[in-house]
Design a protein around this motif. Structure first.
Motif, PDB file in Angstrom:
ATOM      1  N   SER A 107       0.832  -1.205   0.000  1.00  0.00           N
ATOM      2  CA  SER A 107       0.000   0.000   0.000  1.00  0.00           C
ATOM      3  C   SER A 107       0.867   1.256   0.000  1.00  0.00           C
ATOM      4  CB  SER A 107      -0.937   0.003   1.207  1.00  0.00           C
ATOM      5  OG  SER A 107      -0.184  -0.078   2.395  1.00  0.00           O
ATOM      6  N   GLU A 108       2.135   1.096   0.357  1.00  0.00           N
ATOM      7  CA  GLU A 108       3.070   2.219   0.374  1.00  0.00           C
ATOM      8  C   GLU A 108       3.235   2.807  -1.030  1.00  0.00           C
ATOM      9  OE1 GLU A 108       7.914   2.751   0.830  1.00  0.00           O
ATOM     10  OE2 GLU A 108       6.992   0.840   1.310  1.00  0.00           O
ATOM     11  N   PRO A 109       3.205   4.125  -1.156  1.00  0.00           N
ATOM     12  CA  PRO A 109       3.437   4.721  -2.475  1.00  0.00           C
ATOM     13  C   PRO A 109       4.914   4.639  -2.860  1.00  0.00           C
ATOM     14  CG  PRO A 109       3.181   6.438  -0.827  1.00  0.00           C
ATOM     15  CD  PRO A 109       2.920   5.120  -0.129  1.00  0.00           C
ATOM     16  N   TYR A 110       5.161   4.630  -4.162  1.00  0.00           N
ATOM     17  CA  TYR A 110       6.539   4.725  -4.638  1.00  0.00           C
ATOM     18  C   TYR A 110       7.111   6.083  -4.254  1.00  0.00           C
ATOM     19  CZ  TYR A 110       6.128   0.915  -8.135  1.00  0.00           C
ATOM     20  OH  TYR A 110       5.980  -0.282  -8.790  1.00  0.00           O
ATOM     21  N   MET A 111       8.420   6.117  -3.985  1.00  0.00           N
ATOM     22  CA  MET A 111       9.138   7.388  -3.942  1.00  0.00           C
ATOM     23  C   MET A 111       9.711   7.565  -5.346  1.00  0.00           C
ATOM     24  SD  MET A 111      12.598   8.663  -2.010  1.00  0.00           S
ATOM     25  CE  MET A 111      11.930   9.248  -0.478  1.00  0.00           C
ATOM     26  N   LEU A 112       9.304   8.620  -6.032  1.00  0.00           N
ATOM     27  CA  LEU A 112       9.821   8.921  -7.362  1.00  0.00           C
ATOM     28  C   LEU A 112      11.119   9.692  -7.216  1.00  0.00           C
ATOM     29  CD1 LEU A 112       9.370   8.982 -10.495  1.00  0.00           C
ATOM     30  CD2 LEU A 112       8.350  11.255 -10.114  1.00  0.00           C
ATOM     31  N   LEU A 113      12.200   9.107  -7.695  1.00  0.00           N
ATOM     32  CA  LEU A 113      13.490   9.782  -7.669  1.00  0.00           C
ATOM     33  C   LEU A 113      13.723  10.569  -8.947  1.00  0.00           C
ATOM     34  CD1 LEU A 113      15.603   6.867  -6.183  1.00  0.00           C
ATOM     35  CD2 LEU A 113      14.568   8.785  -4.974  1.00  0.00           C
ATOM     36  N   SER A 114      13.282   9.982 -10.072  1.00  0.00           N
ATOM     37  CA  SER A 114      13.479  10.638 -11.360  1.00  0.00           C
ATOM     38  C   SER A 114      12.430  10.131 -12.337  1.00  0.00           C
ATOM     39  CB  SER A 114      14.883  10.338 -11.895  1.00  0.00           C
ATOM     40  OG  SER A 114      15.123  11.018 -13.105  1.00  0.00           O
ATOM     41  N   GLY A 115      11.749  11.051 -12.978  1.00  0.00           N
ATOM     42  CA  GLY A 115      10.807  10.735 -14.050  1.00  0.00           C
ATOM     43  C   GLY A 115      11.380  11.317 -15.332  1.00  0.00           C
ATOM     44  N   PHE A 116      10.719  12.358 -15.860  1.00  0.00           N
ATOM     45  CA  PHE A 116      11.258  13.049 -17.028  1.00  0.00           C
ATOM     46  C   PHE A 116      12.522  13.804 -16.639  1.00  0.00           C
ATOM     47  CE2 PHE A 116      11.502  17.180 -19.268  1.00  0.00           C
ATOM     48  CZ  PHE A 116      11.916  16.686 -20.489  1.00  0.00           C
ATOM     49  N   ARG A 117      13.511  13.785 -17.547  1.00  0.00           N
ATOM     50  CA  ARG A 117      14.724  14.593 -17.396  1.00  0.00           C
ATOM     51  C   ARG A 117      14.915  15.397 -18.665  1.00  0.00           C
ATOM     52  NH1 ARG A 117      18.869   9.994 -16.243  1.00  0.00           N
ATOM     53  NH2 ARG A 117      18.045   9.219 -14.294  1.00  0.00           N
ATOM     54  N   ARG A 147      11.695   3.942  -5.603  1.00  0.00           N
ATOM     55  CA  ARG A 147      12.136   3.295  -4.367  1.00  0.00           C
ATOM     56  C   ARG A 147      10.912   2.998  -3.507  1.00  0.00           C
ATOM     57  NH1 ARG A 147      16.078   7.163  -1.729  1.00  0.00           N
ATOM     58  NH2 ARG A 147      17.543   6.177  -3.141  1.00  0.00           N
ATOM     59  N   LEU A 148      10.998   1.919  -2.741  1.00  0.00           N
ATOM     60  CA  LEU A 148      10.007   1.593  -1.713  1.00  0.00           C
ATOM     61  C   LEU A 148      10.756   1.267  -0.428  1.00  0.00           C
ATOM     62  CD1 LEU A 148       7.538  -0.798  -3.614  1.00  0.00           C
ATOM     63  CD2 LEU A 148       6.985   1.472  -2.712  1.00  0.00           C
ATOM     64  N   LYS A 149      10.278   1.742   0.692  1.00  0.00           N
ATOM     65  CA  LYS A 149      10.895   1.406   1.977  1.00  0.00           C
ATOM     66  C   LYS A 149      10.624  -0.041   2.358  1.00  0.00           C
ATOM     67  CE  LYS A 149      10.502   6.056   3.872  1.00  0.00           C
ATOM     68  NZ  LYS A 149       9.812   6.891   4.860  1.00  0.00           N
ATOM     69  N   SER A 150       9.435  -0.531   1.983  1.00  0.00           N
ATOM     70  CA  SER A 150       9.004  -1.854   2.434  1.00  0.00           C
ATOM     71  C   SER A 150       9.446  -3.001   1.532  1.00  0.00           C
ATOM     72  CB  SER A 150       7.481  -1.885   2.569  1.00  0.00           C
ATOM     73  OG  SER A 150       6.879  -1.685   1.300  1.00  0.00           O
ATOM     74  N   ARG A 151      10.101  -2.715   0.430  1.00  0.00           N
ATOM     75  CA  ARG A 151      10.559  -3.754  -0.490  1.00  0.00           C
ATOM     76  C   ARG A 151      11.999  -3.484  -0.895  1.00  0.00           C
ATOM     77  NH1 ARG A 151       6.609  -5.481   1.343  1.00  0.00           N
ATOM     78  NH2 ARG A 151       4.823  -6.458   0.319  1.00  0.00           N
ATOM     79  N   SER A 152      12.751  -4.555  -1.089  1.00  0.00           N
ATOM     80  CA  SER A 152      14.140  -4.435  -1.491  1.00  0.00           C
ATOM     81  C   SER A 152      14.221  -4.117  -2.989  1.00  0.00           C
ATOM     82  CB  SER A 152      14.894  -5.743  -1.211  1.00  0.00           C
ATOM     83  OG  SER A 152      14.429  -6.762  -2.100  1.00  0.00           O
ATOM     84  N   VAL A 153      15.383  -3.693  -3.409  1.00  0.00           N
ATOM     85  CA  VAL A 153      15.632  -3.457  -4.830  1.00  0.00           C
ATOM     86  C   VAL A 153      15.379  -4.752  -5.608  1.00  0.00           C
ATOM     87  CG1 VAL A 153      17.468  -2.969  -6.515  1.00  0.00           C
ATOM     88  CG2 VAL A 153      17.193  -1.510  -4.510  1.00  0.00           C
ATOM     89  N   GLY A 154      15.819  -5.867  -5.056  1.00  0.00           N
ATOM     90  CA  GLY A 154      15.615  -7.157  -5.722  1.00  0.00           C
ATOM     91  C   GLY A 154      14.139  -7.501  -5.889  1.00  0.00           C
ATOM     92  N   GLN A 155      13.342  -7.260  -4.851  1.00  0.00           N
ATOM     93  CA  GLN A 155      11.907  -7.540  -4.934  1.00  0.00           C
ATOM     94  C   GLN A 155      11.227  -6.638  -5.955  1.00  0.00           C
ATOM     95  OE1 GLN A 155      11.298  -6.909  -0.706  1.00  0.00           O
ATOM     96  NE2 GLN A 155      10.703  -9.058  -0.420  1.00  0.00           N
TER      97      GLN A 155
END
Length: 189
Positions: A107-117, A147-155
């Motif tokens: 249910s956690e929202p994504y943290m958007l680090l970069s979209g359009f550049r 990024r998600l706090k509740s999931r790893s990069v691998g997941q």
């Protein structure tokens, strides 16, 4: 008393659509769409930006149609925060993000680090890092770093790769995943 809004959607229908968002988010690509076939016809995206402090939690697709007003909101939300430039985000990327989010059952929202550049921002980032592509799909509005706090990069990468609908980059040291609607491929560790 009528139960219809000015654009022909019933209030009851909208309430049903919002209630259904907990179980629905299907991508446009045939491979990813197959993952959620039969689950309904509503798509939702949830993100926030640590850079701007903005957040978005919205249904952007109902019954086979993207919602133009919501697409404009997504375009603005995913803008280049450094230059405030925006572009039409390729909704296939948003579909991949939404389908991946659904597969992870969070249910956690994504943290958007970069979209359009913008090209200028991409060139600046490229001068500081070998990991930035010269012809990045970010400049076409076809990629997002999340990024998600509740999931790893691998997941996260595994969920995006399960959609088989674009590129998936794992950036474990920086704790984010790149998702795009380009050719199916993967990289990183």
């Amino acid at each position: 008393m009528t139960d219809q809004t000015s654009f022909g959607v019933t209030r009851r229908g909208l309430l049903g659509a919002f209630a259904a968002t907990a179980v629905i988010a299907a991508p446009t690509y045939s491979n990813a769409f197959g993952l959620l076939k039969g689950s309904g016809d509503i798509r939702r995206i949830r993100m926030y930006s640590g850079r701007t402090g903005e957040s978005i939690d919205t249904i952007y697709w109902i019954e086979g149609e993207y919602i133009p007003e919501v697409m404009k909101e997504i375009n603005y939300f995913m803008r280049d925060w450094r230059s405030d430039d925006a572009i039409g985000i390729d909704m296939r990327t948003v579909d991949i993000m939404a389908a991946s989010h659904r597969l992870m059952d969070v249910s956690e929202p994504y943290m958007l680090l970069s979209g359009f550049r913008s090209p200028k921002t991409n060139a600046m980032l490229r001068s500081k890092s070998r990991g930035v592509a010269k012809n990045s799909l970010h400049m076409k509005g076809q990629a997002a770093d999340l990024r998600l706090k509740s999931r790893s990069v691998g997941q996260m990468a595994k969920a995006a790769a399960a959609c088989a609908s674009g590129g998936v980059g794992k950036y474990s040291r920086s704790n984010f995943v790149h998702m795009d609607c380009g050719p199916v491929r993967s990289w990183g560790g």
